[in-house]
Design a protein around this motif. Structure first.
Motif, PDB file in Angstrom:
ATOM      1  N   ALA A  25       0.015  -1.604  -0.545  1.00  0.00           N
ATOM      2  CA  ALA A  25      -0.040  -0.152  -0.533  1.00  0.00           C
ATOM      3  C   ALA A  25       0.670   1.148   0.353  1.00  0.00           C
ATOM      4  CB  ALA A  25      -0.315   0.588   1.097  1.00  0.00           C
ATOM      5  N   ARG A  26       1.913   1.503   0.504  1.00  0.00           N
ATOM      6  CA  ARG A  26       2.901   2.579   0.677  1.00  0.00           C
ATOM      7  C   ARG A  26       3.836   2.648  -0.182  1.00  0.00           C
ATOM      8  NH1 ARG A  26       4.843   0.747   6.089  1.00  0.00           N
ATOM      9  NH2 ARG A  26       6.538   0.185   4.767  1.00  0.00           N
ATOM     10  N   GLY A  28       4.107  -0.081  -3.633  1.00  0.00           N
ATOM     11  CA  GLY A  28       4.013  -0.942  -4.398  1.00  0.00           C
ATOM     12  C   GLY A  28       4.548  -1.983  -4.442  1.00  0.00           C
ATOM     13  N   THR A 101     -11.643  -2.351   3.335  1.00  0.00           N
ATOM     14  CA  THR A 101     -11.082  -0.951   3.661  1.00  0.00           C
ATOM     15  C   THR A 101     -10.239  -0.771   5.295  1.00  0.00           C
ATOM     16  OG1 THR A 101     -11.974  -0.877   1.090  1.00  0.00           O
ATOM     17  CG2 THR A 101     -11.053   1.199   2.957  1.00  0.00           C
ATOM     18  N   GLY A 107      -5.865   0.383   2.387  1.00  0.00           N
ATOM     19  CA  GLY A 107      -4.494   0.444   1.638  1.00  0.00           C
ATOM     20  C   GLY A 107      -5.422  -0.874   1.095  1.00  0.00           C
ATOM     21  N   ARG A 110      -5.654   0.917  -2.529  1.00  0.00           N
ATOM     22  CA  ARG A 110      -4.393   1.534  -3.030  1.00  0.00           C
ATOM     23  C   ARG A 110      -3.660   0.084  -3.272  1.00  0.00           C
ATOM     24  NH1 ARG A 110      -4.827   5.094   0.919  1.00  0.00           N
ATOM     25  NH2 ARG A 110      -3.552   3.477   2.655  1.00  0.00           N
ATOM     26  N   HIS A 114      -2.207  -1.256  -7.393  1.00  0.00           N
ATOM     27  CA  HIS A 114      -0.933  -1.827  -7.349  1.00  0.00           C
ATOM     28  C   HIS A 114      -0.815  -2.897  -8.076  1.00  0.00           C
ATOM     29  CE1 HIS A 114       1.599   1.756  -5.863  1.00  0.00           C
ATOM     30  NE2 HIS A 114       0.782   1.158  -4.479  1.00  0.00           N
ATOM     31  N   LEU A 178     -10.719   5.694  -3.985  1.00  0.00           N
ATOM     32  CA  LEU A 178      -9.292   6.681  -3.798  1.00  0.00           C
ATOM     33  C   LEU A 178      -9.005   7.778  -3.831  1.00  0.00           C
ATOM     34  CD1 LEU A 178      -6.418   5.099  -2.711  1.00  0.00           C
ATOM     35  CD2 LEU A 178      -5.985   4.927  -4.723  1.00  0.00           C
TER      36      LEU A 178
END
Length: 197
Positions: A25-26, A28, A101, A107, A110, A114, A178
């Motif tokens: 999430a941070r 990829g 979620t 995350g 996301r 990714h 998002l």
């Protein structure tokens, strides 16, 4: 030496998987490394590798966690006793998305983005993502067949094509949620219901 219980093994595996999801999430998938996951989990390398052989094992587990429940929920709906409608089916999916979620501390959307991005450049990830998408589309087709049998969907139209459109509604909700601040389940579902009318 005391035996490790199945509950302990499951909790430890979830701990590692949650750490991997935070890394993805941070940063990829392409920047996620086993070293990052080990550091994020707070466990030893031996503990992490005892559950996951490498990065691809983690990617597969993340993909299963992220989307596996959608197909199961749709199959339950298709096999249930209640009347199946398209708004009702979409509501089930949006509720699942909300729960995932929340569980992933926001995350999950996301992570999904990714995963799709990585699938465009990595054939192994593409196969993982494609398998999961195919599973959800098949489940949507079952739901649509059930809605048709219940008299809540017209007799015309290819179920597989319609299932792909319903899957696209799921993706659209994740992407808008998002990026946009004014998207919620109720308004999304209201818009879909109005389209059907």
């Amino acid at each position: 030496m005391p035996r490790v219980t199945e509950e302990h093994r499951t909790a430890r595996r979830d701990q590692i998987l949650s750490a991997a999801m935070r890394c993805v999430a941070r940063d990829g998938f392409h920047k996620m490394t086993m070293a990052n996951v080990i550091a994020e989990s707070g466990l030893s390398a031996g503990a992490v590798y005892g559950y996951f052989k490498g990065k691809n094992d983690l990617i597969q587990a993340i993909a299963r966690r992220a989307v596996g429940g959608f197909a199961a929920d749709l199959d339950t709906l298709a096999d249930g006793d209640d009347q199946v409608t398209l708004p009702g089916a979409l509501e089930v999916v949006l509720a699942r998305a909300r729960g995932l979620t929340a569980d992933s501390e926001g995350g999950l959307p996301r992570i999904a983005i990714h995963a799709w991005s990585e699938a465009a450049r990595d054939d192994e990830v593409k196969e993982i993502v494609r398998t999961n998408i195919d599973s959800i589309i098949k489940s949507w087709a079952r739901v649509l067949a059930r809605a048709r049998a219940d008299g809540n969907l017209g007799p015309d139209g290819d179920l597989d094509q319609m299932a792909r459109s319903m899957y696209s509604l799921m993706i659209g909700f994740a992407l808008q949620g998002l990026i946009l601040d004014d998207v919620d389940e109720e308004s999304y579902l209201a818009g879909f219901t109005a389209l059907l009318a």
